[in-house]
Write a protein that holds these residues in place. Structure first.
Motif, mmCIF file in Angstrom:
data_model
loop_
_atom_site.group_PDB
_atom_site.id
_atom_site.type_symbol
_atom_site.label_atom_id
_atom_site.label_comp_id
_atom_site.label_asym_id
_atom_site.label_seq_id
_atom_site.Cartn_x
_atom_site.Cartn_y
_atom_site.Cartn_z
ATOM 1 N N ALA A 121 -5.178 7.139 -7.014
ATOM 2 C CA ALA A 121 -4.065 8.066 -7.193
ATOM 3 C C ALA A 121 -3.738 8.662 -5.836
ATOM 4 C CB ALA A 121 -4.428 9.167 -8.186
ATOM 5 N N ALA A 122 -2.567 9.276 -5.742
ATOM 6 C CA ALA A 122 -2.211 9.961 -4.496
ATOM 7 C C ALA A 122 -3.068 11.200 -4.289
ATOM 8 C CB ALA A 122 -0.730 10.335 -4.503
ATOM 9 N N LYS A 123 -3.560 11.759 -5.388
ATOM 10 C CA LYS A 123 -4.528 12.860 -5.342
ATOM 11 C C LYS A 123 -5.486 12.663 -6.508
ATOM 12 C CE LYS A 123 -5.116 17.875 -5.336
ATOM 13 N NZ LYS A 123 -6.198 17.757 -4.324
ATOM 14 N N ILE A 124 -6.784 12.628 -6.215
ATOM 15 C CA ILE A 124 -7.791 12.368 -7.247
ATOM 16 C C ILE A 124 -8.592 13.643 -7.507
ATOM 17 C CG2 ILE A 124 -9.805 10.993 -7.897
ATOM 18 C CD1 ILE A 124 -8.826 8.788 -6.033
ATOM 19 N N ARG A 197 0.791 12.747 -2.064
ATOM 20 C CA ARG A 197 1.919 12.779 -2.991
ATOM 21 C C ARG A 197 3.262 12.913 -2.286
ATOM 22 N NH1 ARG A 197 -0.413 17.199 -7.152
ATOM 23 N NH2 ARG A 197 -1.102 18.065 -5.140
ATOM 24 N N GLU A 198 3.286 13.655 -1.178
ATOM 25 C CA GLU A 198 4.560 13.869 -0.478
ATOM 26 C C GLU A 198 4.827 12.818 0.596
ATOM 27 O OE1 GLU A 198 6.672 16.146 -1.518
ATOM 28 O OE2 GLU A 198 5.202 16.684 -3.062
ATOM 29 N N GLN A 199 3.888 11.893 0.811
ATOM 30 C CA GLN A 199 4.024 10.930 1.906
ATOM 31 C C GLN A 199 4.205 9.491 1.433
ATOM 32 O OE1 GLN A 199 0.170 12.779 3.391
ATOM 33 N NE2 GLN A 199 1.051 12.115 5.319
ATOM 34 N N LEU A 200 4.048 9.262 0.140
ATOM 35 C CA LEU A 200 4.066 7.888 -0.364
ATOM 36 C C LEU A 200 5.346 7.145 -0.024
ATOM 37 C CD1 LEU A 200 2.521 8.402 -3.911
ATOM 38 C CD2 LEU A 200 1.481 7.125 -2.017
ATOM 39 N N SER A 201 6.469 7.835 -0.027
ATOM 40 C CA SER A 201 7.751 7.156 0.180
ATOM 41 C C SER A 201 7.868 6.539 1.570
ATOM 42 C CB SER A 201 8.911 8.123 -0.049
ATOM 43 O OG SER A 201 8.852 9.201 0.858
ATOM 44 N N SER A 202 6.978 6.909 2.485
ATOM 45 C CA SER A 202 7.039 6.333 3.829
ATOM 46 C C SER A 202 6.340 4.977 3.914
ATOM 47 C CB SER A 202 6.425 7.300 4.849
ATOM 48 O OG SER A 202 5.038 7.468 4.612
ATOM 49 N N ILE A 203 5.667 4.553 2.838
ATOM 50 C CA ILE A 203 5.042 3.228 2.833
ATOM 51 C C ILE A 203 6.137 2.172 2.743
ATOM 52 C CG2 ILE A 203 3.534 1.644 1.566
ATOM 53 C CD1 ILE A 203 1.872 4.029 0.684
ATOM 54 N N GLN A 204 6.163 1.281 3.727
ATOM 55 C CA GLN A 204 7.218 0.269 3.820
ATOM 56 C C GLN A 204 6.719 -1.143 3.543
ATOM 57 O OE1 GLN A 204 10.554 1.161 4.495
ATOM 58 N NE2 GLN A 204 9.684 3.198 4.162
ATOM 59 N N VAL A 205 5.411 -1.343 3.501
ATOM 60 C CA VAL A 205 4.879 -2.697 3.307
ATOM 61 C C VAL A 205 4.883 -3.035 1.817
ATOM 62 C CG1 VAL A 205 3.451 -2.570 5.375
ATOM 63 C CG2 VAL A 205 2.483 -1.888 3.166
ATOM 64 N N PRO A 206 4.938 -4.330 1.458
ATOM 65 C CA PRO A 206 4.858 -4.708 0.044
ATOM 66 C C PRO A 206 3.579 -4.164 -0.591
ATOM 67 C CG PRO A 206 5.553 -6.583 1.364
ATOM 68 C CD PRO A 206 5.152 -5.503 2.331
ATOM 69 N N LEU A 207 3.732 -3.561 -1.779
ATOM 70 C CA LEU A 207 2.624 -2.848 -2.404
ATOM 71 C C LEU A 207 2.450 -3.297 -3.853
ATOM 72 C CD1 LEU A 207 0.531 -0.468 -2.484
ATOM 73 C CD2 LEU A 207 2.443 0.996 -3.200
ATOM 74 N N LEU A 208 1.202 -3.551 -4.232
ATOM 75 C CA LEU A 208 0.827 -3.771 -5.620
ATOM 76 C C LEU A 208 -0.132 -2.657 -6.031
ATOM 77 C CD1 LEU A 208 0.495 -5.404 -8.282
ATOM 78 C CD2 LEU A 208 -1.319 -6.711 -7.116
ATOM 79 N N GLN A 227 3.596 3.847 -7.765
ATOM 80 C CA GLN A 227 4.570 2.764 -7.840
ATOM 81 C C GLN A 227 6.002 3.297 -7.827
ATOM 82 O OE1 GLN A 227 5.656 1.343 -11.472
ATOM 83 N NE2 GLN A 227 6.777 -0.408 -10.674
ATOM 84 N N GLU A 228 6.240 4.406 -8.505
ATOM 85 C CA GLU A 228 7.593 4.952 -8.608
ATOM 86 C C GLU A 228 8.094 5.527 -7.286
ATOM 87 O OE1 GLU A 228 6.953 7.716 -11.721
ATOM 88 O OE2 GLU A 228 6.901 6.168 -13.295
ATOM 89 N N ARG A 229 7.177 5.827 -6.365
ATOM 90 C CA ARG A 229 7.572 6.475 -5.110
ATOM 91 C C ARG A 229 7.569 5.545 -3.906
ATOM 92 N NH1 ARG A 229 6.221 9.668 -8.782
ATOM 93 N NH2 ARG A 229 7.006 11.814 -8.926
ATOM 94 N N VAL A 230 7.150 4.307 -4.109
ATOM 95 C CA VAL A 230 7.164 3.324 -3.014
ATOM 96 C C VAL A 230 8.181 2.244 -3.359
ATOM 97 C CG1 VAL A 230 5.826 1.654 -1.699
ATOM 98 C CG2 VAL A 230 4.757 3.799 -2.437
ATOM 99 N N SER A 231 9.176 2.106 -2.523
ATOM 100 C CA SER A 231 10.270 1.179 -2.796
ATOM 101 C C SER A 231 9.762 -0.254 -2.995
ATOM 102 C CB SER A 231 11.266 1.207 -1.636
ATOM 103 O OG SER A 231 12.309 0.281 -1.842
#
Length: 266
Positions: A121-124, A197-208, A227-231
């Protein structure tokens, strides 16, 4: 097996697979070591040079004064890659390893081809979960690690799997009992303090993102949040508790390979 020398000590690693293949880094969960990925190595090493390592404070790697941070553990990964002369990798991390993967995706995306984060999770959790555990482990040492091992069976595996595969469960949970109390407590603090939680959208690499339907530690909701916050991020879910790579086994490996080998997801 080998060691890379960090400024404060040695980081234990292992390489499997063809030397000329792309490198896939596997990052362990809190309280395990690089052998938590044993079931994946035969399938993964057909296509990749598989690089496993014991996170600082675990296995045969260095144990230093805590608390640690996820940034510190992420920089250990970058230092390992630099010393091994590896520029870019695929990265797959589970739980704490998934936090390390998120940090790398946010802060060192240029070093990654693709990223897989599992049962994370973004925060556990929050300090009310982690602080009592840290205090108990630092106070009671190895006795606390044994108690954690016994309690971890229900967190890490569903009851039906634990009953059907006792040898596998013992192999994995024994890793927790063998973990340095100091190292474990220091890594608990790293997980406690991580919040992406506030930084996830900056991930630009393909993510699973992978989750376990029965995971009470990092429920599927946390995976959906990432998943909802990473394009363009993909999501997969398996019938499993916290260690989906162990419980889902071949299905987990197949889904990760499908993602990593698909050139259309570059």
């Amino acid at each position: 097996m080998g060691f890379v020398k960090l400024a404060e000590g040695d980081l234990n690693y292992r390489l499997d697979g063809p030397q000329e293949a792309p490198v896939l880094v596997l990052s362990n969960s809190l309280g395990t070591d690089l052998h938590m990925w044993d079931a994946q190595v035969p399938a993964f090493s057909e296509h990749f040079r598989v690089l496993r390592f014991d996170t600082r404070g675990h296995g045969q790697s260095l144990v230093t004064e805590g608390p640690y941070s996820i940034e510190q553990l992420g920089r250990d990964v970058l230092a390992m890659l630099d010393q091994l002369g590896i520029d870019k990798v695929h990265f797959c991390g589970l739980s704490m390893g998934g936090l390390i993967g998120q940090w790398l995706g946010i802060n060192a995306g240029e070093r990654l081809h693709k990223l897989v984060v599992c049962n994370t999770a973004a925060k556990i959790g929050d300090p009310s979960v982690w602080n009592p555990r840290i205090e108990t482990v630092l106070r009671d040492g190895k006795a606390a690690m044994v108690a954690l091992r016994d309690a971890s069976i229900a967190r890490w595996f569903t009851p039906d799997f634990a009953e059907a595969q006792p040898a596998t469960v013992k192999q994995i949970t024994d890793m927790l009992a063998a973990t340095s109390p100091q190292g474990y407590a220091a890594n608990c603090a790293a997980v406690r303090d991580a919040d992406f939680r506030e930084q996830l959208s900056s991930i630009q690499v393909p993510l699973l993102v992978i989750a376990g339907t029965e995971d009470a530690v990092t429920p599927p909701s946390g995976g959906h949040f990432i998943q909802e916050r990473v394009s363009g991020a993909e999501y997969a879910e398996f019938y499993a508790a916290h260690l989906s790579n162990v419980q889902a086994g071949a299905a987990f490996s197949a889904r990760v390979l499908d993602f990593l080998l698909d050139s259309g997801r570059a």
